[in-house]
Scaffold this motif. Sequence first.
Motif, PDB file in Angstrom:
ATOM      1  N   GLN A 127       0.894  -1.162   0.000  1.00 58.60           N
ATOM      2  CA  GLN A 127       0.000   0.000   0.000  1.00 58.60           C
ATOM      3  C   GLN A 127       0.930   1.208   0.000  1.00 58.60           C
ATOM      4  OE1 GLN A 127      -2.523   0.626   3.495  1.00 58.60           O
ATOM      5  NE2 GLN A 127      -4.273   0.010   2.259  1.00 58.60           N
ATOM      6  N   ARG A 128       1.079   1.802  -1.160  1.00 63.24           N
ATOM      7  CA  ARG A 128       2.056   2.892  -1.302  1.00 63.24           C
ATOM      8  C   ARG A 128       3.438   2.430  -0.826  1.00 63.24           C
ATOM      9  NH1 ARG A 128      -2.845   4.460  -0.142  1.00 63.24           N
ATOM     10  NH2 ARG A 128      -2.608   4.367   2.114  1.00 63.24           N
ATOM     11  N   ARG A 129       4.059   3.119   0.164  1.00 63.58           N
ATOM     12  CA  ARG A 129       5.405   2.696   0.606  1.00 63.58           C
ATOM     13  C   ARG A 129       5.325   1.552   1.619  1.00 63.58           C
ATOM     14  NH1 ARG A 129       7.678   7.535   3.332  1.00 63.58           N
ATOM     15  NH2 ARG A 129       9.498   6.233   3.682  1.00 63.58           N
ATOM     16  N   LYS A 130       4.142   1.185   2.029  1.00 64.56           N
ATOM     17  CA  LYS A 130       4.027   0.156   3.069  1.00 64.56           C
ATOM     18  C   LYS A 130       4.017  -1.249   2.445  1.00 64.56           C
ATOM     19  CE  LYS A 130       0.342   2.114   4.560  1.00 64.56           C
ATOM     20  NZ  LYS A 130      -0.914   2.455   5.271  1.00 64.56           N
ATOM     21  N   VAL A 131       4.764  -2.135   3.089  1.00 64.77           N
ATOM     22  CA  VAL A 131       4.736  -3.551   2.732  1.00 64.77           C
ATOM     23  C   VAL A 131       4.133  -4.290   3.922  1.00 64.77           C
ATOM     24  CG1 VAL A 131       6.092  -5.581   2.085  1.00 64.77           C
ATOM     25  CG2 VAL A 131       6.842  -3.286   1.353  1.00 64.77           C
ATOM     26  N   TYR A 132       3.055  -5.014   3.676  1.00 62.44           N
ATOM     27  CA  TYR A 132       2.441  -5.847   4.720  1.00 62.44           C
ATOM     28  C   TYR A 132       2.974  -7.263   4.575  1.00 62.44           C
ATOM     29  CZ  TYR A 132      -0.959  -2.329   6.193  1.00 62.44           C
ATOM     30  OH  TYR A 132      -1.551  -1.201   6.706  1.00 62.44           O
ATOM     31  N   SER A 133       3.462  -7.806   5.696  1.00 62.78           N
ATOM     32  CA  SER A 133       4.061  -9.133   5.661  1.00 62.78           C
ATOM     33  C   SER A 133       3.558  -9.944   6.846  1.00 62.78           C
ATOM     34  CB  SER A 133       5.591  -9.024   5.697  1.00 62.78           C
ATOM     35  OG  SER A 133       6.036  -8.243   4.611  1.00 62.78           O
ATOM     36  N   ALA A 134       3.722 -11.252   6.736  1.00 63.70           N
ATOM     37  CA  ALA A 134       3.286 -12.158   7.806  1.00 63.70           C
ATOM     38  C   ALA A 134       4.353 -13.222   8.004  1.00 63.70           C
ATOM     39  CB  ALA A 134       1.953 -12.811   7.437  1.00 63.70           C
ATOM     40  N   VAL A 135       4.293 -13.888   9.156  1.00 64.54           N
ATOM     41  CA  VAL A 135       5.307 -14.893   9.472  1.00 64.54           C
ATOM     42  C   VAL A 135       4.692 -15.920  10.416  1.00 64.54           C
ATOM     43  CG1 VAL A 135       6.195 -13.476  11.382  1.00 64.54           C
ATOM     44  CG2 VAL A 135       7.697 -15.179  10.323  1.00 64.54           C
ATOM     45  N   GLU A 136       5.162 -17.164  10.294  1.00 66.18           N
ATOM     46  CA  GLU A 136       4.718 -18.217  11.209  1.00 66.18           C
ATOM     47  C   GLU A 136       5.930 -19.046  11.633  1.00 66.18           C
ATOM     48  OE1 GLU A 136       0.226 -19.436  10.011  1.00 66.18           O
ATOM     49  OE2 GLU A 136       1.745 -19.927   8.508  1.00 66.18           O
ATOM     50  N   ALA A 137       5.840 -19.583  12.858  1.00 69.88           N
ATOM     51  CA  ALA A 137       6.875 -20.481  13.384  1.00 69.88           C
ATOM     52  C   ALA A 137       6.219 -21.811  13.707  1.00 69.88           C
ATOM     53  CB  ALA A 137       7.501 -19.897  14.634  1.00 69.88           C
ATOM     54  N   PHE A 138       6.787 -22.887  13.153  1.00 74.18           N
ATOM     55  CA  PHE A 138       6.265 -24.236  13.371  1.00 74.18           C
ATOM     56  C   PHE A 138       7.322 -25.093  14.053  1.00 74.18           C
ATOM     57  CE2 PHE A 138       4.351 -22.532   9.505  1.00 74.18           C
ATOM     58  CZ  PHE A 138       3.010 -22.818   9.667  1.00 74.18           C
ATOM     59  N   ASP A 139       6.863 -26.115  14.777  1.00 74.01           N
ATOM     60  CA  ASP A 139       7.765 -27.169  15.239  1.00 74.01           C
ATOM     61  C   ASP A 139       8.070 -28.032  14.020  1.00 74.01           C
ATOM     62  OD1 ASP A 139       9.013 -29.390  16.250  1.00 74.01           O
ATOM     63  OD2 ASP A 139       7.575 -29.730  17.864  1.00 74.01           O
ATOM     64  N   ASP A 140       9.323 -28.024  13.594  1.00 78.65           N
ATOM     65  CA  ASP A 140       9.676 -28.726  12.353  1.00 78.65           C
ATOM     66  C   ASP A 140       9.421 -30.222  12.460  1.00 78.65           C
ATOM     67  OD1 ASP A 140      10.683 -28.525   9.690  1.00 78.65           O
ATOM     68  OD2 ASP A 140      12.553 -29.430  10.374  1.00 78.65           O
ATOM     69  N   ALA A 141       9.434 -30.746  13.702  1.00 81.15           N
ATOM     70  CA  ALA A 141       9.235 -32.196  13.889  1.00 81.15           C
ATOM     71  C   ALA A 141       7.756 -32.574  13.876  1.00 81.15           C
ATOM     72  CB  ALA A 141       9.861 -32.637  15.210  1.00 81.15           C
ATOM     73  N   GLY A 143       5.446 -32.045  11.598  1.00 80.14           N
ATOM     74  CA  GLY A 143       4.829 -32.376  10.316  1.00 80.14           C
ATOM     75  C   GLY A 143       4.221 -31.167   9.637  1.00 80.14           C
ATOM     76  N   PRO A 144       3.906 -31.325   8.340  1.00 76.40           N
ATOM     77  CA  PRO A 144       3.486 -30.176   7.529  1.00 76.40           C
ATOM     78  C   PRO A 144       2.120 -29.614   7.897  1.00 76.40           C
ATOM     79  CG  PRO A 144       3.394 -32.207   6.246  1.00 76.40           C
ATOM     80  CD  PRO A 144       4.009 -32.561   7.561  1.00 76.40           C
ATOM     81  N   ASP A 145       1.277 -30.399   8.576  1.00 75.16           N
ATOM     82  CA  ASP A 145      -0.084 -29.920   8.870  1.00 75.16           C
ATOM     83  C   ASP A 145      -0.227 -29.342  10.269  1.00 75.16           C
ATOM     84  OD1 ASP A 145      -0.875 -30.772   6.342  1.00 75.16           O
ATOM     85  OD2 ASP A 145      -1.254 -32.810   7.074  1.00 75.16           O
TER      86      ASP A 145
END
Length: 170
Positions: A127-141, A143-145
Amino acid sequence: MKTTFVVPDDLEPARRDPAAPAIGEAVPPHNPRCHGCGPDAENGLHLRAVFGENLTATATLVVEPRFEGGPGVIHGGIVSTLFDEMMGLANVHLGVVAVTAVLDVDYARPIPVGTTLRLVGRVLGRQRRKVYSAVEAFDDAAGPDAEPLAAGHGIFVVVDPRAHFAATRP
Ligand SMILES: CCCCCCCC(=O)SCCNC(=O)CCNC(=O)[C@H](O)C(C)(C)COP(=O)(O)OP(=O)(O)OC[C@H]1O[C@@H](n2cnc3c(N)ncnc32)[C@H](O)[C@@H]1OP(=O)(O)O
Protein backbone atom coordinates in the motif's frame (compact mmCIF):
# COMPACT_ATOMS: atom_id res chain seq x y z
CA MET A 1 -4.39 -17.29 16.41
CA LYS A 2 -5.93 -14.46 18.39
CA THR A 3 -4.18 -11.38 17.05
CA THR A 4 -6.15 -8.18 16.48
CA PHE A 5 -3.77 -7.03 13.73
CA VAL A 6 -5.80 -5.91 10.72
CA VAL A 7 -4.56 -6.66 7.21
CA PRO A 8 -6.27 -4.16 4.87
CA ASP A 9 -8.48 -5.82 2.31
CA ASP A 10 -7.41 -3.37 -0.41
CA LEU A 11 -3.71 -4.28 -0.55
CA GLU A 12 -2.04 -3.92 -3.92
CA PRO A 13 -0.32 -7.08 -5.12
CA ALA A 14 3.41 -7.14 -4.43
CA ARG A 15 5.60 -7.93 -7.41
CA ARG A 16 8.81 -9.94 -7.34
CA ASP A 17 11.90 -8.04 -8.53
CA PRO A 18 13.13 -9.81 -11.69
CA ALA A 19 16.68 -9.11 -10.47
CA ALA A 20 16.15 -10.93 -7.15
CA PRO A 21 18.00 -14.25 -6.73
CA ALA A 22 16.00 -17.24 -7.99
CA ILE A 23 13.47 -19.21 -5.97
CA GLY A 24 15.38 -21.89 -4.04
CA GLU A 25 18.45 -19.71 -3.61
CA ALA A 26 19.68 -18.29 -0.31
CA VAL A 27 18.47 -14.84 0.67
CA PRO A 28 21.63 -12.73 0.83
CA PRO A 29 22.25 -11.04 4.20
CA HIS A 30 21.33 -7.35 3.94
CA ASN A 31 24.09 -6.43 6.44
CA PRO A 32 26.92 -8.77 7.51
CA ARG A 33 26.65 -7.48 11.08
CA CYS A 34 22.84 -7.87 11.31
CA HIS A 35 21.87 -9.59 14.57
CA GLY A 36 19.29 -11.68 12.70
CA CYS A 37 21.00 -12.79 9.49
CA GLY A 38 24.54 -11.41 9.50
CA PRO A 39 27.34 -13.99 9.28
CA ASP A 40 29.69 -11.59 11.12
CA ALA A 41 27.38 -10.89 14.10
CA GLU A 42 29.33 -12.45 16.97
CA ASN A 43 26.33 -13.43 19.09
CA GLY A 44 23.74 -13.22 16.32
CA LEU A 45 21.01 -15.63 15.30
CA HIS A 46 22.70 -16.39 11.96
CA LEU A 47 19.41 -17.07 10.19
CA ARG A 48 19.89 -18.53 6.73
CA ALA A 49 16.74 -18.21 4.68
CA VAL A 50 15.86 -19.49 1.25
CA PHE A 51 13.53 -17.81 -1.24
CA GLY A 52 10.30 -19.74 -1.73
CA GLU A 53 7.31 -19.51 -4.04
CA ASN A 54 4.60 -16.90 -3.46
CA LEU A 55 6.98 -14.31 -1.97
CA THR A 56 8.00 -16.52 0.96
CA ALA A 57 11.31 -17.01 2.72
CA THR A 58 11.92 -20.10 4.84
CA ALA A 59 14.55 -20.96 7.46
CA THR A 60 15.06 -23.43 10.26
CA LEU A 61 16.60 -22.64 13.61
CA VAL A 62 17.32 -24.75 16.68
CA VAL A 63 16.24 -23.01 19.90
CA GLU A 64 19.56 -22.94 21.75
CA PRO A 65 19.88 -22.66 25.56
CA ARG A 66 21.17 -19.09 25.07
CA PHE A 67 17.69 -18.17 23.74
CA GLU A 68 15.96 -19.15 27.00
CA GLY A 69 13.51 -16.79 28.70
CA GLY A 70 11.13 -18.63 31.03
CA PRO A 71 12.48 -21.92 32.43
CA GLY A 72 13.11 -24.22 29.48
CA VAL A 73 11.34 -22.05 26.91
CA ILE A 74 12.36 -19.47 24.33
CA HIS A 75 12.42 -15.77 25.26
CA GLY A 76 9.60 -13.83 23.63
CA GLY A 77 12.02 -11.18 22.44
CA ILE A 78 13.93 -13.79 20.46
CA VAL A 79 10.69 -14.80 18.73
CA SER A 80 10.09 -11.14 17.90
CA THR A 81 13.59 -10.82 16.47
CA LEU A 82 13.16 -13.96 14.38
CA PHE A 83 9.83 -12.69 13.08
CA ASP A 84 11.16 -9.22 12.26
CA GLU A 85 14.05 -10.76 10.38
CA MET A 86 12.07 -13.42 8.52
CA MET A 87 9.58 -10.86 7.23
CA GLY A 88 12.47 -8.54 6.33
CA LEU A 89 14.11 -11.37 4.39
CA ALA A 90 10.86 -12.22 2.58
CA ASN A 91 10.64 -8.56 1.56
CA VAL A 92 13.94 -8.98 -0.33
CA HIS A 93 11.85 -10.63 -3.08
CA LEU A 94 10.62 -7.12 -3.89
CA GLY A 95 14.06 -5.57 -4.43
CA VAL A 96 13.38 -2.74 -2.01
CA VAL A 97 14.79 -1.77 1.37
CA ALA A 98 11.96 -1.60 3.86
CA VAL A 99 12.32 -1.01 7.61
CA THR A 100 9.98 -2.22 10.30
CA ALA A 101 7.32 0.25 11.43
CA VAL A 102 4.98 -2.21 13.18
CA LEU A 103 5.62 -5.71 14.53
CA ASP A 104 2.76 -7.78 15.92
CA VAL A 105 3.41 -11.17 17.54
CA ASP A 106 0.89 -13.81 18.62
CA TYR A 107 2.61 -16.20 21.05
CA ALA A 108 0.26 -19.15 20.75
CA ARG A 109 2.25 -21.90 22.53
CA PRO A 110 5.36 -22.13 24.72
CA ILE A 111 8.37 -23.09 22.60
CA PRO A 112 10.77 -25.40 24.45
CA VAL A 113 14.53 -25.02 24.21
CA GLY A 114 15.77 -27.68 21.78
CA THR A 115 12.85 -27.26 19.36
CA THR A 116 13.78 -26.99 15.71
CA LEU A 117 11.67 -24.14 14.40
CA ARG A 118 10.61 -23.84 10.80
CA LEU A 119 10.07 -20.17 10.08
CA VAL A 120 8.11 -18.93 7.08
CA GLY A 121 7.96 -15.23 6.24
CA ARG A 122 5.65 -14.01 3.48
CA VAL A 123 4.87 -10.75 1.73
CA LEU A 124 1.11 -10.14 1.71
CA GLY A 125 0.93 -7.00 -0.40
CA ARG A 126 1.69 -3.32 -0.63
CA GLN A 127 0.00 0.00 0.00
CA ARG A 128 2.06 2.89 -1.30
CA ARG A 129 5.41 2.70 0.61
CA LYS A 130 4.03 0.16 3.07
CA VAL A 131 4.74 -3.55 2.73
CA TYR A 132 2.44 -5.85 4.72
CA SER A 133 4.06 -9.13 5.66
CA ALA A 134 3.29 -12.16 7.81
CA VAL A 135 5.31 -14.89 9.47
CA GLU A 136 4.72 -18.22 11.21
CA ALA A 137 6.87 -20.48 13.38
CA PHE A 138 6.26 -24.24 13.37
CA ASP A 139 7.77 -27.17 15.24
CA ASP A 140 9.68 -28.73 12.35
CA ALA A 141 9.24 -32.20 13.89
CA ALA A 142 5.44 -31.87 14.02
CA GLY A 143 4.83 -32.38 10.32
CA PRO A 144 3.49 -30.18 7.53
CA ASP A 145 -0.08 -29.92 8.87
CA ALA A 146 0.82 -28.74 12.38
CA GLU A 147 -0.60 -25.49 13.73
CA PRO A 148 1.94 -22.68 14.17
CA LEU A 149 3.48 -22.20 17.62
CA ALA A 150 3.56 -18.45 17.00
CA ALA A 151 2.59 -16.08 14.21
CA GLY A 152 3.18 -12.45 13.41
CA HIS A 153 2.49 -9.54 11.13
CA GLY A 154 4.51 -6.52 10.17
CA ILE A 155 4.23 -3.23 8.37
CA PHE A 156 7.49 -2.29 6.70
CA VAL A 157 8.09 1.10 5.08
CA VAL A 158 10.21 1.38 1.94
CA VAL A 159 13.11 3.80 2.43
CA ASP A 160 16.06 5.11 0.46
CA PRO A 161 18.83 3.28 2.33
CA ARG A 162 21.46 5.94 1.60
CA ALA A 163 19.35 8.62 3.24
CA HIS A 164 17.88 6.42 5.98
CA PHE A 165 21.24 5.12 7.23
CA ALA A 166 23.29 8.21 6.36
CA ALA A 167 23.78 9.25 9.97
CA THR A 168 24.41 5.79 11.42
CA ARG A 169 26.24 3.72 8.82
CA PRO A 170 29.84 3.12 10.06
C1 LIG B 1 17.31 -3.23 5.70
C2 LIG B 1 16.37 -4.46 5.77
C3 LIG B 1 16.20 -4.93 7.20
C4 LIG B 1 15.24 -6.08 7.32
C5 LIG B 1 15.18 -6.84 8.63
C6 LIG B 1 15.22 -6.03 9.89
C7 LIG B 1 14.12 -5.01 9.97
C8 LIG B 1 14.37 -4.05 11.07
O1 LIG B 1 14.52 -4.43 12.20
S1 LIG B 1 14.45 -2.37 10.68
C9 LIG B 1 14.85 -1.61 12.26
C10 LIG B 1 13.64 -1.20 13.05
N1 LIG B 1 12.88 -0.16 12.41
C11 LIG B 1 13.31 1.13 12.38
O2 LIG B 1 14.38 1.49 12.87
C12 LIG B 1 12.41 2.12 11.70
C13 LIG B 1 12.29 3.40 12.53
N2 LIG B 1 11.20 4.25 12.00
C14 LIG B 1 11.43 5.09 10.96
O3 LIG B 1 12.56 5.26 10.50
C15 LIG B 1 10.23 5.80 10.39
O4 LIG B 1 9.21 5.89 11.33
C16 LIG B 1 9.69 5.08 9.11
C17 LIG B 1 10.76 5.04 8.01
C18 LIG B 1 9.23 3.65 9.44
C19 LIG B 1 8.45 5.82 8.59
O5 LIG B 1 8.78 7.20 8.49
P1 LIG B 1 8.57 8.03 7.13
O6 LIG B 1 9.55 7.59 6.13
O7 LIG B 1 8.56 9.46 7.50
O8 LIG B 1 7.18 7.52 6.61
P2 LIG B 1 5.74 8.19 6.77
O9 LIG B 1 5.58 9.12 5.59
O10 LIG B 1 5.51 8.70 8.15
O11 LIG B 1 4.81 6.91 6.59
C20 LIG B 1 4.76 6.17 5.37
C21 LIG B 1 3.55 5.29 5.52
O12 LIG B 1 3.78 4.35 6.59
C22 LIG B 1 2.77 4.48 7.59
N3 LIG B 1 3.39 4.30 8.90
C23 LIG B 1 4.57 4.78 9.35
N4 LIG B 1 4.77 4.39 10.63
C24 LIG B 1 3.70 3.64 10.98
C25 LIG B 1 3.31 2.96 12.17
N5 LIG B 1 4.09 2.95 13.25
N6 LIG B 1 2.13 2.31 12.17
C26 LIG B 1 1.35 2.27 11.07
N7 LIG B 1 1.67 2.89 9.90
C27 LIG B 1 2.82 3.56 9.87
C28 LIG B 1 2.24 5.89 7.40
O13 LIG B 1 0.92 6.00 7.92
C29 LIG B 1 2.28 6.03 5.89
O14 LIG B 1 1.22 5.30 5.34
P3 LIG B 1 0.21 5.87 4.20
O15 LIG B 1 0.86 5.61 2.90
O16 LIG B 1 -1.03 5.08 4.39
O17 LIG B 1 0.05 7.35 4.46
